[in-house]
Design a protein around this motif. Structure first.
Motif, PDB file in Angstrom:
ATOM      1  N   GLY A  28     -62.759 -30.416  24.898  1.00  0.00           N
ATOM      2  CA  GLY A  28     -62.660 -29.238  25.761  1.00  0.00           C
ATOM      3  C   GLY A  28     -62.516 -27.969  24.950  1.00  0.00           C
ATOM      4  O   GLY A  28     -63.163 -26.950  25.232  1.00  0.00           O
ATOM      5  N   LEU A  29     -61.667 -28.018  23.923  1.00  0.00           N
ATOM      6  CA  LEU A  29     -61.502 -26.863  23.042  1.00  0.00           C
ATOM      7  C   LEU A  29     -62.816 -26.538  22.350  1.00  0.00           C
ATOM      8  O   LEU A  29     -63.209 -25.365  22.253  1.00  0.00           O
ATOM      9  N   ASN A  30     -63.524 -27.558  21.907  1.00  0.00           N
ATOM     10  CA  ASN A  30     -64.819 -27.359  21.254  1.00  0.00           C
ATOM     11  C   ASN A  30     -65.811 -26.687  22.207  1.00  0.00           C
ATOM     12  O   ASN A  30     -66.560 -25.791  21.807  1.00  0.00           O
ATOM     13  N   ALA A  31     -65.826 -27.089  23.474  1.00  0.00           N
ATOM     14  CA  ALA A  31     -66.732 -26.467  24.459  1.00  0.00           C
ATOM     15  C   ALA A  31     -66.408 -24.985  24.628  1.00  0.00           C
ATOM     16  O   ALA A  31     -67.319 -24.148  24.719  1.00  0.00           O
ATOM     17  N   LEU A  32     -65.129 -24.648  24.664  1.00  0.00           N
ATOM     18  CA  LEU A  32     -64.729 -23.240  24.781  1.00  0.00           C
ATOM     19  C   LEU A  32     -65.156 -22.443  23.549  1.00  0.00           C
ATOM     20  O   LEU A  32     -65.660 -21.321  23.672  1.00  0.00           O
ATOM     21  N   LEU A  33     -64.977 -23.027  22.358  1.00  0.00           N
ATOM     22  CA  LEU A  33     -65.350 -22.326  21.129  1.00  0.00           C
ATOM     23  C   LEU A  33     -66.867 -22.172  21.001  1.00  0.00           C
ATOM     24  O   LEU A  33     -67.355 -21.127  20.553  1.00  0.00           O
ATOM     25  N   LYS A  34     -67.614 -23.187  21.408  1.00  0.00           N
ATOM     26  CA  LYS A  34     -69.081 -23.075  21.396  1.00  0.00           C
ATOM     27  C   LYS A  34     -69.544 -22.003  22.372  1.00  0.00           C
ATOM     28  O   LYS A  34     -70.454 -21.226  22.072  1.00  0.00           O
ATOM     29  N   ALA A  35     -68.917 -21.947  23.542  1.00  0.00           N
ATOM     30  CA  ALA A  35     -69.273 -20.916  24.523  1.00  0.00           C
ATOM     31  C   ALA A  35     -68.950 -19.535  23.973  1.00  0.00           C
ATOM     32  O   ALA A  35     -69.711 -18.584  24.173  1.00  0.00           O
ATOM     33  N   ARG A  36     -67.830 -19.428  23.276  1.00  0.00           N
ATOM     34  CA  ARG A  36     -67.462 -18.144  22.681  1.00  0.00           C
ATOM     35  C   ARG A  36     -68.503 -17.707  21.657  1.00  0.00           C
ATOM     36  O   ARG A  36     -68.906 -16.551  21.624  1.00  0.00           O
ATOM     37  N   ALA A  37     -68.964 -18.625  20.819  1.00  0.00           N
ATOM     38  CA  ALA A  37     -69.980 -18.297  19.824  1.00  0.00           C
ATOM     39  C   ALA A  37     -71.284 -17.870  20.502  1.00  0.00           C
ATOM     40  O   ALA A  37     -71.916 -16.896  20.093  1.00  0.00           O
ATOM     41  N   ARG A  38     -71.670 -18.590  21.545  1.00  0.00           N
ATOM     42  CA  ARG A  38     -72.891 -18.237  22.300  1.00  0.00           C
ATOM     43  C   ARG A  38     -72.729 -16.856  22.934  1.00  0.00           C
ATOM     44  O   ARG A  38     -73.627 -16.032  22.917  1.00  0.00           O
ATOM     45  N   SER A  60     -73.073 -10.305  23.212  1.00  0.00           N
ATOM     46  CA  SER A  60     -72.091  -9.223  23.409  1.00  0.00           C
ATOM     47  C   SER A  60     -71.257  -9.439  24.665  1.00  0.00           C
ATOM     48  O   SER A  60     -71.001  -8.514  25.433  1.00  0.00           O
ATOM     49  N   VAL A  61     -70.877 -10.691  24.871  1.00  0.00           N
ATOM     50  CA  VAL A  61     -70.044 -11.093  26.009  1.00  0.00           C
ATOM     51  C   VAL A  61     -68.809 -11.774  25.424  1.00  0.00           C
ATOM     52  O   VAL A  61     -68.871 -12.370  24.354  1.00  0.00           O
ATOM     53  N   ALA A  62     -67.697 -11.686  26.114  1.00  0.00           N
ATOM     54  CA  ALA A  62     -66.466 -12.358  25.676  1.00  0.00           C
ATOM     55  C   ALA A  62     -66.221 -13.596  26.533  1.00  0.00           C
ATOM     56  O   ALA A  62     -66.616 -13.637  27.696  1.00  0.00           O
ATOM     57  N   VAL A  63     -65.594 -14.602  25.950  1.00  0.00           N
ATOM     58  CA  VAL A  63     -65.093 -15.754  26.701  1.00  0.00           C
ATOM     59  C   VAL A  63     -63.591 -15.762  26.481  1.00  0.00           C
ATOM     60  O   VAL A  63     -63.129 -15.754  25.342  1.00  0.00           O
ATOM     61  N   GLN A  64     -62.841 -15.730  27.589  1.00  0.00           N
ATOM     62  CA  GLN A  64     -61.388 -15.699  27.459  1.00  0.00           C
ATOM     63  C   GLN A  64     -60.728 -16.661  28.433  1.00  0.00           C
ATOM     64  O   GLN A  64     -61.192 -16.841  29.550  1.00  0.00           O
ATOM     65  N   VAL A  65     -59.669 -17.280  27.968  1.00  0.00           N
ATOM     66  CA  VAL A  65     -58.876 -18.186  28.789  1.00  0.00           C
ATOM     67  C   VAL A  65     -57.795 -17.369  29.486  1.00  0.00           C
ATOM     68  O   VAL A  65     -57.092 -16.578  28.848  1.00  0.00           O
ATOM     69  N   ALA A  66     -57.676 -17.561  30.785  1.00  0.00           N
ATOM     70  CA  ALA A  66     -56.638 -16.888  31.569  1.00  0.00           C
ATOM     71  C   ALA A  66     -55.669 -17.922  32.117  1.00  0.00           C
ATOM     72  O   ALA A  66     -56.062 -19.045  32.434  1.00  0.00           O
ATOM     73  N   ARG A  67     -54.436 -17.541  32.212  1.00  0.00           N
ATOM     74  CA  ARG A  67     -53.392 -18.372  32.809  1.00  0.00           C
ATOM     75  C   ARG A  67     -53.411 -19.816  32.285  1.00  0.00           C
ATOM     76  O   ARG A  67     -53.481 -20.760  33.061  1.00  0.00           O
TER      77      ARG A  67
END
Length: 110
Positions: free
Chosen positions: A62-72, A77-84
Motif C-alpha cells: 500500500g505504501l509503495n502504491a502511494l509512493l508510485k502515485a506520488r512519483a507519477r 505537477s500534481v501532489a498526492v497527499q494522505v489526509a487523516r
C-alpha cells in the motif's frame, strides 16, 4: 480478509479517495487503479487527497502504491497527499520516514 473499499469524491481543491478497510497485497490493485485515475484527472497544481481515516491496516504494498502515485503525480505537477491517517497508517509513515513525502505540510498559526 476484510478487503478495501475505495470511494471516489471531489473537493474544490481536487479529487479525493476515501479508503475503508485493509490495504495489502490483495487489495492494492484497486487502490493503484483509483490513484492512477485521480492523478490523470487532477488539474496541475492541485492535490489528490487520499483520506485514510478508516484504514485498519496498510502494508508495504500500500505504501509503495502511494509512493508510485506520488512519483507519477510529480511528473504532472500534481501532489498526492494522505489526509487523516489512521493511527496504524500514521505509524507506518513515521517508521518508514515517508510522512514528509505524503502528509500535507503543517500549517502554523499566523
Amino acid at each position: 480478509m476484510a478487503g478495501l473499499t475505495v470511494t471516489r469524491g471531489s473537493m474544490p481543491q481536487g479529487p479525493v479517495l476515501f479508503l475503508d478497510g485493509e490495504v495489502d497485497l490483495y487489495s492494492v490493485p484497486a487502490l493503484a487503479e483509483a490513484l492512477e485515475d485521480a492523478v490523470d484527472l487532477c488539474p496541475p497544481g492541485a492535490p489528490v487527497t487520499v483520506d485514510m481515516a478508516q484504514v485498519e491496516f496498510c502494508d508495504s504494498s500500500g505504501l509503495n502504491a502511494l509512493l508510485k502515485a506520488r512519483a507519477r503525480a510529480d511528473r504532472r505537477s500534481v501532489a498526492v497527499q494522505v489526509a487523516r491517517p489512521s493511527p496504524q497508517v500514521a505509524r507506518l509513515l513515521t517508521v518508514t520516514a515517508t510522512a514528509e513525502l505524503l502528509l500535507p505540510p503543517a500549517r502554523g498559526v499566523d
